[in-house]
Design a protein around this motif. Structure first.
Motif, mmCIF file in Angstrom:
data_model
loop_
_atom_site.group_PDB
_atom_site.id
_atom_site.type_symbol
_atom_site.label_atom_id
_atom_site.label_comp_id
_atom_site.label_asym_id
_atom_site.label_seq_id
_atom_site.Cartn_x
_atom_site.Cartn_y
_atom_site.Cartn_z
ATOM 1 N N TRP A 243 0.843 -1.211 0.000
ATOM 2 C CA TRP A 243 0.000 0.000 0.000
ATOM 3 C C TRP A 243 0.861 1.237 0.000
ATOM 4 C CZ3 TRP A 243 -4.348 -1.111 -1.751
ATOM 5 C CH2 TRP A 243 -4.941 -2.336 -1.441
ATOM 6 N N ILE B 290 3.603 1.565 -1.493
ATOM 7 C CA ILE B 290 4.035 1.761 -2.882
ATOM 8 C C ILE B 290 2.862 2.212 -3.759
ATOM 9 C CG2 ILE B 290 5.019 0.601 -4.886
ATOM 10 C CD1 ILE B 290 7.047 -0.210 -3.117
ATOM 11 N N LEU B 291 1.722 1.504 -3.643
ATOM 12 C CA LEU B 291 0.579 1.808 -4.510
ATOM 13 C C LEU B 291 0.056 3.212 -4.276
ATOM 14 C CD1 LEU B 291 -1.701 -1.348 -4.665
ATOM 15 C CD2 LEU B 291 -0.340 -0.307 -6.472
ATOM 16 N N ARG B 292 0.078 3.650 -3.020
ATOM 17 C CA ARG B 292 -0.511 4.944 -2.703
ATOM 18 C C ARG B 292 0.515 6.067 -2.675
ATOM 19 N NH1 ARG B 292 -5.460 4.760 -0.375
ATOM 20 N NH2 ARG B 292 -5.324 6.981 -0.778
ATOM 21 N N ARG C 297 -10.000 -3.001 0.372
ATOM 22 C CA ARG C 297 -10.793 -2.662 -0.818
ATOM 23 C C ARG C 297 -10.940 -1.162 -0.969
ATOM 24 N NH1 ARG C 297 -16.043 -4.483 -0.470
ATOM 25 N NH2 ARG C 297 -16.225 -4.496 -2.715
ATOM 26 N N ALA C 298 -11.140 -0.465 0.169
ATOM 27 C CA ALA C 298 -11.267 0.988 0.092
ATOM 28 C C ALA C 298 -9.945 1.607 -0.344
ATOM 29 C CB ALA C 298 -11.698 1.545 1.458
ATOM 30 N N TRP C 299 -8.806 1.116 0.214
ATOM 31 C CA TRP C 299 -7.501 1.657 -0.175
ATOM 32 C C TRP C 299 -7.257 1.442 -1.667
ATOM 33 C CZ3 TRP C 299 -4.285 -0.831 4.379
ATOM 34 C CH2 TRP C 299 -4.606 -0.159 5.566
ATOM 35 N N LEU C 300 -7.625 0.248 -2.138
ATOM 36 C CA LEU C 300 -7.409 -0.072 -3.549
ATOM 37 C C LEU C 300 -8.238 0.851 -4.439
ATOM 38 C CD1 LEU C 300 -5.858 -2.235 -5.209
ATOM 39 C CD2 LEU C 300 -8.011 -3.464 -5.380
ATOM 40 N N ALA C 301 -9.515 1.022 -4.070
ATOM 41 C CA ALA C 301 -10.410 1.829 -4.886
ATOM 42 C C ALA C 301 -9.970 3.284 -4.900
ATOM 43 C CB ALA C 301 -11.836 1.707 -4.362
ATOM 44 N N GLY D 27 -6.948 4.512 -4.425
ATOM 45 C CA GLY D 27 -5.722 4.677 -5.191
ATOM 46 C C GLY D 27 -5.964 4.548 -6.680
ATOM 47 N N PHE D 28 -6.882 3.681 -7.055
ATOM 48 C CA PHE D 28 -7.181 3.447 -8.463
ATOM 49 C C PHE D 28 -7.845 4.662 -9.085
ATOM 50 C CE2 PHE D 28 -10.194 1.855 -11.685
ATOM 51 C CZ PHE D 28 -9.284 1.314 -12.574
ATOM 52 N N ASP D 29 -8.681 5.306 -8.308
ATOM 53 C CA ASP D 29 -9.528 6.376 -8.844
ATOM 54 C C ASP D 29 -9.622 7.453 -7.764
ATOM 55 O OD1 ASP D 29 -11.334 7.837 -10.215
ATOM 56 O OD2 ASP D 29 -12.882 6.294 -10.303
ATOM 57 N N TYR E 264 -1.628 -0.211 -12.092
ATOM 58 C CA TYR E 264 -2.235 -0.730 -10.867
ATOM 59 C C TYR E 264 -2.438 -2.241 -10.968
ATOM 60 C CZ TYR E 264 -3.922 1.622 -6.730
ATOM 61 O OH TYR E 264 -4.029 2.126 -5.485
ATOM 62 N N MET F 214 -15.082 -2.964 -7.217
ATOM 63 C CA MET F 214 -15.015 -1.677 -6.504
ATOM 64 C C MET F 214 -16.390 -1.020 -6.463
ATOM 65 S SD MET F 214 -11.476 -0.049 -7.943
ATOM 66 C CE MET F 214 -9.940 -0.973 -7.838
ATOM 67 N N LEU G 196 -18.423 -1.056 -3.236
ATOM 68 C CA LEU G 196 -18.124 -0.130 -2.136
ATOM 69 C C LEU G 196 -19.175 0.961 -2.016
ATOM 70 C CD1 LEU G 196 -14.282 0.472 -2.404
ATOM 71 C CD2 LEU G 196 -15.512 -0.308 -0.389
#
Lengths: 568, 249
Positions: free
Chosen positions: A32, A34-36, A153-157, A159-161, B82, B92, B95
């Motif tokens: 995380w 790295i991703l964020r 899931r929230a962290w992923l979402a 960072g993705f968008d 990603y 996603m 969520l």
């Protein structure tokens, strides 16, 4: 000793356990980070703990609490600033970091004076893991893993968008705050293990390495935890075998592996490289010889090269003397080496300078499981104002130290009493002769010319013994890291001119810039240096106590008289 | 075929801080309707979408949104490095309907797979998002909006950077979604596409026109919208030569 043999040492066991806990945290959070884009934040939050450490040291609460308090404040203000200004997280981190560091410097220089515990946390060591550190690491490992499970899931979402993670603009701020908090907690827990400067070695580099070969977040986390554990454990064992500081060893190991994998890139090649590296490491470990020497008497550990010089003079060939701090090393940035702990564990006597000069011997002795005789030489000295620890600059104090060492050796090894007494008497005679020679040498210079200006207030005992007037020091006593203010420097220039000081003295172990600056402003000479914090390098004039005192006296006499003099 | 009103704007003005980007907006989107949003770059299309998504408060007037909104950002802004699969992205969307700490259960996975099937990507569920083509990525984001159960979709220039086959497939998908009762707003530069939609909204710092394409897309409206002259292309429909030409390669 084989690598496996080290596993029975308590301090190695605690270090390994600490590394394993931190590896769990690294696995849960590294991807995380790295991703964020939180690598700089991770580094900064550990470094920014500085003001918290100063506060904790000044007000007397646990350093970890101070560090974590500042880290949480850091994370919170970062989030507020970032939301309000819409900046990139890097620039906001830099702003908050600079503020925290400046606050810490002001607190350390102008509010509180103590710094020992500040240094100890900023330069944490895997060899000095206390039960409290282990508890913190365990709580961190469990805490961040649970948070990462729920918030992934929230962290992923997010960072993705980043603009909107698919909930019509009503995105909760809680997951991001949890992420910053978890990273802060992990960074502080890592502080104790490897120090602020090396936090990246555990929390960032393993994740960056595994990212090159793993593409799914869950597997990436597993691989990161595994790699961090292997790198940490291997680094600790290699450091123990080769007598290197563990933190930098782990960092170099992790960094090299990252470079290798980045070059190799494909999975098969990376696995082969890792296997080859492990084989080389193991072979290297097995090949090293031990330098155990058979001696009749006890093993002695001295905190500094200076004390080791005296102890060797008294012990002769009968005892094995181990100096922890090398000559010319800065006592303020010391990180213990594995052999220091091994030597301390086997020692009969540990001899320290005292007065804050070498407080780090306490945790070293504790972690080594040392239960022999401790000797604090300063306890038997007439101590100058402000607990000045540079007592050896008065040879009468050196005589006292040698007598104390002699008595401690006799108590630890009664069979050597004849040897120790004979050696001590011979050395004491040389110290007295040197003292008389220096006194005679300096007495030829009119008292009005014996005015000392140096870059570090380490010569109070010397001045007291030989009727020298200290008119100023560029830096205060204690730390070589403090900075003089412009007003202090101006006042010193004025003093040097008024007192017609002919020479200002630099110090062997410090940068000569300040003294040169002073010389340019006043016309005094600045080419003479003194040994202030202890012995010079072996083989140099200051490589022994007697040589160092003679060199200092000669330099002083030359500076005072304005012509070449030799004393002692 | 139109149903209930999903979104209604009256004398709406929006922008950043106090700077108005687009004003005088009075239009609506009903269930089952496709709205083409036309205008030059900087004319206010993306700003309007951000306001509808809830990221910008109205500066004046009213904006009423009755259903969940799903936004598809311009896909070239997505992070292609990603480590997420098409299925991860579709998931996603869940969520939006659950608290952030709830993990995705089996029902959510099934729903996400169904959404991927609905956009024609059932066989690419495990592919990395970054390795899909531009058109496929756009459809994955559509699947995410379906999982969100958004009733109103905002597509910000979905066809830019897309080849003709992908654009045709995406247009057909938009038609199917509208037939299922979703409202869809599509920002586009393509007049021919806009003529296929149910309504069009022309923006250039303010609302130039709103209504069915046949009534709205007249020469004066188009010229006012783009601030340029219409160039008649031989053998084809009308083309636009914007005063401020900006190419989306």
């Amino acid at each position: 000793m084989l690598v496996v043999g080290y596993l029975s040492l308590p301090f190695v066991q605690r270090g390994l356990l600490e590394v394993l806990f931190l590896a769990v945290a690294a696995g849960a959070l590294g991807p995380w980070i790295i991703l964020r884009g939180l690598a700089f934040f991770t580094h900064a939050v550990g470094t920014a703990a500085f003001p918290g450490l100063v506060l904790a040291s000044g007000l007397g609460f646990a350093p970890v609490l101070g560090a974590y308090g500042v880290a949480v404040l850091f994370a919170g203000s970062l989030e507020v600033l970032r939301r309000r200004r819409g900046d990139r997280i890097d620039s906001t981190t830099a702003i908050v970091l600079v503020g925290a560091l400046a606050g810490g410097v002001i607190l350390a220089s102008d509010v509180f004076a103590s710094r020992a515990s500040v240094d100890s946390l900023l330069f944490g060591s895997l060899l000095l893991v206390a039960p409290g550190d282990l508890l913190l690491a365990a709580v961190t490992a469990v805490g961040v893993t649970v948070v990462a499970l729920f918030a992934a899931r929230a962290w992923l979402a997010t960072g993705f968008d980043p603009e909107r993670s698919g909930s019509g603009g009503r995105r909760s701020r809680v997951p991001d705050l949890l992420l910053y908090g978890a990273v802060a907690l992990a960074a502080i827990a890592t502080l104790a293990a490897v120090g602020a400067l090396l936090t990246a070695a555990l929390l960032i580099v393993p994740a960056a390495t595994t990212r090159l070969v793993v593409r799914h977040v869950g597997r990436w986390q597993m691989a990161t935890g595994l790699l961090a554990a292997v790198e940490g454990a291997a680094g600790l064992l290699v450091a123990t075998e080769l007598n290197l500081p563990p933190g930098p060893t782990i960092t170099v190991l992790a960094g090299s592996l990252f470079a290798l994998v980045a070059v190799a890139r494909t999975r098969a090649a990376a696995a082969a490289v890792a296997a080859a590296a492990a084989a080389v490491l193991l072979a290297g470990c097995g090949a090293t010889d031990d330098d155990d020497r058979a001696v009749a008497g006890p093993r002695i550990v001295a905190t500094t090269a200076l004390i080791a010089d005296w102890a060797s003079a008294v012990a002769g060939d009968r005892a094995d003397v181990h100096a922890i701090l090398a000559a010319n090393a800065d006592p303020h940035t010391y990180e213990p080496r594995p052999h220091d702990l091994l030597a301390t564990a086997a020692a009969a006597v540990v001899i320290a300078n005292g007065l804050g000069f070498d407080d780090w011997i306490e945790p070293v002795a504790e972690q080594a499981g040392f239960n022999g005789r401790r000797l604090d030489l300063s306890a038997g000295m007439p101590v100058r104002r402000g607990d000045d620890p540079h007592w050896w600059n008065d040879p009468r104090n050196a005589e006292s130290a040698v007598r104390q060492i002699r008595d401690a050796l006799v108590a630890a090894d009664p069979g050597g009493v004849v040897t120790y007494r004979r050696n001590a008497d011979a050395y004491l005679a040389r110290v007295r002769a040197l003292d008389a020679a220096i006194a005679a040498c300096l007495a030829t210079i009119p008292p009005g010319q014996r005015t000392l200006v140096s870059d570090h207030d380490a010569f109070g005992y010397l001045a007291g013994r030989y009727r020298i007037t200290v008119v100023g020091a560029v830096l205060g006593s204690g730390s070589g890291q403090a900075q003089p203010s412009a007003a202090d420097l101006a006042a010193l220039v004025e003093t040097v001119r008024r007192e017609r000081v002919r020479a200002v003295f630099g110090e062997e172990a410090l940068s000569p810039d300040l003294v040169r600056q002073l010389a340019r402003e006043t016309g005094a000479r600045a080419d003479l240096t003194l040994y202030g914090d202890g012995l010079g390098l072996p083989g140099s004039p200051g490589g022994t106590y007697l040589g160092m005192m003679a060199a200092n006296a000669s330099a002083l006499a030359t500076g005072f008289a304005g012509e070449r003099r030799e004393c002692g | 075929m139109t149903g209930e009103i999903l979104l209604e704007a009256r004398d709406l003005a929006i922008g950043y801080d106090r700077r108005v980007v687009v004003s005088g907006l009075t239009f609506s989107i009903a269930a089952g309707q496709r709205l083409g949003v036309l205008g030059p770059n900087g004319g206010g299309k993306s700003t309007l979408f951000r306001a509808v998504a809830g990221a910008l408060p109205p500066l004046a007037g009213s904006l009423v949104i009755r259903e969940r909104v799903g936004v598809l950002p311009q896909t070239q802004r997505s992070r292609l490095d990603y480590p997420v699969s098409a299925l991860d992205v579709a998931l996603m969307g869940a969520l939006a309907r659950h608290p952030w700490w709830r993990s995705a259960g089996r029902a959510e996975r099934r729903r996400a797979l169904e959404a991927l099937a609905a956009v024609g990507l059932a066989d690419r569920a495990d592919s990395l998002f970054g390795e899909l083509s531009g058109g496929q990525r756009q459809r994955v984001l559509l699947a995410r909006a379906l999982v969100e159960e958004a009733q109103l979709l905002l597509l910000d220039e979905p066809f830019s950077g897309m080849d003709t086959a992908s654009a045709t497939a995406t247009l057909a998908l938009i038609d199917r979604l509208a037939a299922r009762g979703l409202g869809v707003a599509i920002a586009t530069h393509d007049l021919d596409q806009a003529r296929r939609f149910d309504t069009v909204l022309c923006l250039n710092g303010r609302q130039i026109a709103f209504g069915p394409p046949a009534a709205v897309l007249t020469r004066p409206v188009i010229e006012e919208t783009y601030g340029g002259a219409i160039v008649d292309v031989p053998g084809g429909g009308g083309g636009i030569l914007p005063a401020h030409h900006h190419d989306h390669a």
